[in-house]
Design a protein around this motif. Structure first.
Motif, short mmCIF file in Angstrom:
data_model
loop_
_atom_site.label_atom_id
_atom_site.label_comp_id
_atom_site.label_asym_id
_atom_site.label_seq_id
_atom_site.Cartn_x
_atom_site.Cartn_y
_atom_site.Cartn_z
N ALA A 135 0.95 -1.13 -0.02
CA ALA A 135 0.11 0.06 -0.05
C ALA A 135 0.86 1.28 0.14
O ALA A 135 1.93 1.13 0.34
N GLN A 136 0.34 2.47 -0.66
CA GLN A 136 1.00 3.56 -0.52
C GLN A 136 1.02 4.32 0.82
O GLN A 136 0.37 4.01 1.58
N SER A 137 2.18 4.86 0.88
CA SER A 137 2.19 5.85 2.18
C SER A 137 2.99 7.23 1.88
O SER A 137 3.72 7.19 0.86
N VAL A 138 2.55 8.10 2.69
CA VAL A 138 3.23 9.39 2.55
C VAL A 138 3.87 9.85 3.89
O VAL A 138 3.36 9.65 4.89
N THR A 139 5.07 10.44 3.96
CA THR A 139 5.70 11.00 5.11
C THR A 139 6.06 12.37 5.10
O THR A 139 6.71 12.55 3.77
N GLN A 140 5.67 13.32 5.85
CA GLN A 140 6.07 14.34 5.98
C GLN A 140 6.95 14.70 7.13
O GLN A 140 6.48 14.78 8.42
N PRO A 141 8.29 14.58 7.19
CA PRO A 141 9.13 14.71 8.06
C PRO A 141 8.95 15.75 9.32
O PRO A 141 9.38 15.60 10.30
N ASP A 142 8.58 16.96 8.55
CA ASP A 142 8.73 18.08 9.75
C ASP A 142 7.13 18.36 9.95
O ASP A 142 6.17 18.60 9.33
N ILE A 143 7.10 18.45 11.24
CA ILE A 143 5.51 18.39 11.98
C ILE A 143 5.28 20.17 11.89
O ILE A 143 4.16 20.62 11.65
N HIS A 144 6.32 20.77 12.49
CA HIS A 144 6.33 22.27 12.47
C HIS A 144 7.33 22.91 11.77
O HIS A 144 8.64 22.57 11.93
N ILE A 145 7.32 23.90 10.89
CA ILE A 145 8.33 24.76 10.68
C ILE A 145 7.82 26.42 10.70
O ILE A 145 6.85 26.63 10.64
N THR A 146 8.97 27.14 11.08
CA THR A 146 8.70 28.60 11.47
C THR A 146 9.82 29.26 10.31
O THR A 146 11.01 28.82 10.20
N VAL A 147 9.39 30.06 9.56
CA VAL A 147 10.22 30.77 8.62
C VAL A 147 9.75 32.43 8.88
O VAL A 147 8.66 32.81 9.36
N SER A 148 10.68 33.15 8.43
CA SER A 148 10.40 34.61 8.47
C SER A 148 9.69 35.02 7.44
O SER A 148 10.02 34.61 6.18
N GLU A 149 8.97 36.11 7.24
CA GLU A 149 8.30 36.52 6.12
C GLU A 149 9.54 37.07 5.19
O GLU A 149 10.32 37.74 5.69
N GLY A 150 9.20 36.66 3.78
CA GLY A 150 10.11 36.92 3.00
C GLY A 150 11.13 35.72 2.50
O GLY A 150 11.75 36.07 1.47
N ALA A 151 11.25 35.09 3.48
CA ALA A 151 12.34 34.06 3.37
C ALA A 151 11.82 33.01 2.57
O ALA A 151 10.57 32.78 2.11
N SER A 152 12.78 31.99 2.02
CA SER A 152 12.20 30.93 1.15
C SER A 152 11.65 29.72 2.07
O SER A 152 11.90 29.74 3.22
N LEU A 153 10.93 28.87 1.39
CA LEU A 153 10.29 27.77 2.09
C LEU A 153 10.36 26.54 1.15
O LEU A 153 10.34 26.52 -0.10
N GLU A 154 10.78 25.35 2.02
CA GLU A 154 10.92 24.06 1.44
C GLU A 154 9.96 23.01 2.38
O GLU A 154 10.64 23.03 3.59
N LEU A 155 8.97 22.68 2.06
CA LEU A 155 8.43 21.66 2.77
C LEU A 155 8.64 20.14 2.05
O LEU A 155 8.34 19.90 1.05
N ARG A 156 9.09 19.21 3.00
CA ARG A 156 9.31 17.97 2.57
C ARG A 156 8.32 16.88 2.47
O ARG A 156 7.53 16.88 3.40
N CYS A 157 8.20 15.86 1.65
CA CYS A 157 7.42 15.02 1.09
C CYS A 157 8.08 13.83 0.77
O CYS A 157 8.74 13.87 -0.35
N ASN A 158 7.86 12.87 1.31
CA ASN A 158 8.60 11.44 0.91
C ASN A 158 7.23 10.46 0.70
O ASN A 158 6.45 10.32 1.46
N TYR A 159 7.31 9.69 -0.31
CA TYR A 159 6.11 8.70 -0.41
C TYR A 159 6.70 7.29 -0.80
O TYR A 159 7.84 7.10 -1.28
#
Lengths: 114, 114
Positions: free
Chosen positions: A1-25
């Motif tokens: 069966a397929q599954s999805v993992t998002q390793p980061d439960i919380h992320i805090t960034v400053s306004e204007g900064a870049s963002l990357e949210l991780r996803c592994n399947y």
């Protein structure tokens, strides 16, 4: 069966900064991949989706995601975060022959500092 | 405007009581879904229906029941057999077939068992 993992439960960034949210399947064949966003107490809204073709997909609100088969990843990015981007983000995968049956990751809550 | 309407938005229930959550859509979608959302666990599929008068169990169907007598409506009953019913419940719909997997979500119903 397929599954999805998002390793980061919380992320805090400053306004204007870049963002990357991780996803592994985990899925044996070519997956359909999605990113959804949820504001507090609301339903989910589709940001973008990948089915085939160009591995870099563009979505709404300035988001993009890149499919990397070798890493089984589908990370979400934004070059400059706005305070209104604070929300919870969900990655999801569907079987290639049943595109509407989604399995969701646990979500990443994004907080934006002024 | 087309969309999905869930009601009530907030619901309180005493232990041992059955409750029914309403979900109505005017998008002319064939498929409808019920998800349960708990903090840190993403969305888990309870039941889904791909056509009127037919529905299938999802990953966590125990303690829940549904009906699909009309295309527009897919009510969910949380029965007294559900051991831990306090959660946020989301209804969604989609076009049938390999349509791209985009789910359209309602704004959710928050159930609290007292």
């Amino acid at each position: 069966a397929q599954s999805v993992t998002q390793p980061d439960i919380h992320i805090t960034v400053s306004e204007g900064a870049s963002l990357e949210l991780r996803c592994n399947y985990s899925y044996g064949a070519t997956p359909y991949l999605f990113w959804y966003v949820q504001s507090p107490g609301q339903g989910l809204q589709l940001l973008l989706k990948y089915f085939s073709g160009d591995t870099l997909v563009q979505g709404i609100k300035g988001f993009e995601a890149e499919f990397k088969r070798s890493q089984s990843s589908f990370n979400l990015r934004k070059p400059s975060v706005h305070w209104s981007d604070a929300a919870e983000y969900f990655c999801a995968v569907a079987k290639g022959n049943a595109g509407n049956m989604l399995t969701f990751g646990g979500g990443t809550r994004l907080m934006v500092k002024p | 405007d087309g969309g999905i309407t869930q009601s009530p938005k907030y619901l309180f229930r005493k232990e041992g009581q059955n409750v029914t959550l309403s979900c109505e859509q005017n998008l002319n979608h064939d498929a409808m879904y019920w998800y349960r959302q708990d903090p840190g666990q993403g969305l888990r599929l309870i039941y889904y229906s791909q056509i009127v008068n037919d529905f299938q169990k999802g990953d966590i169907a125990e303690g829940y029941s549904v009906s699909r007598e009309k295309k527009e409506s897919f009510p969910l009953t949380v029965t007294s057999a559900q051991k831990n019913p306090t959660a946020f419940y989301l209804c969604a719909s989609s076009r049938q077939g390999r349509s791209g997997g985009e789910l359209f979500f309602g704004e959710g119903s928050r159930l609290t068992v007292l």
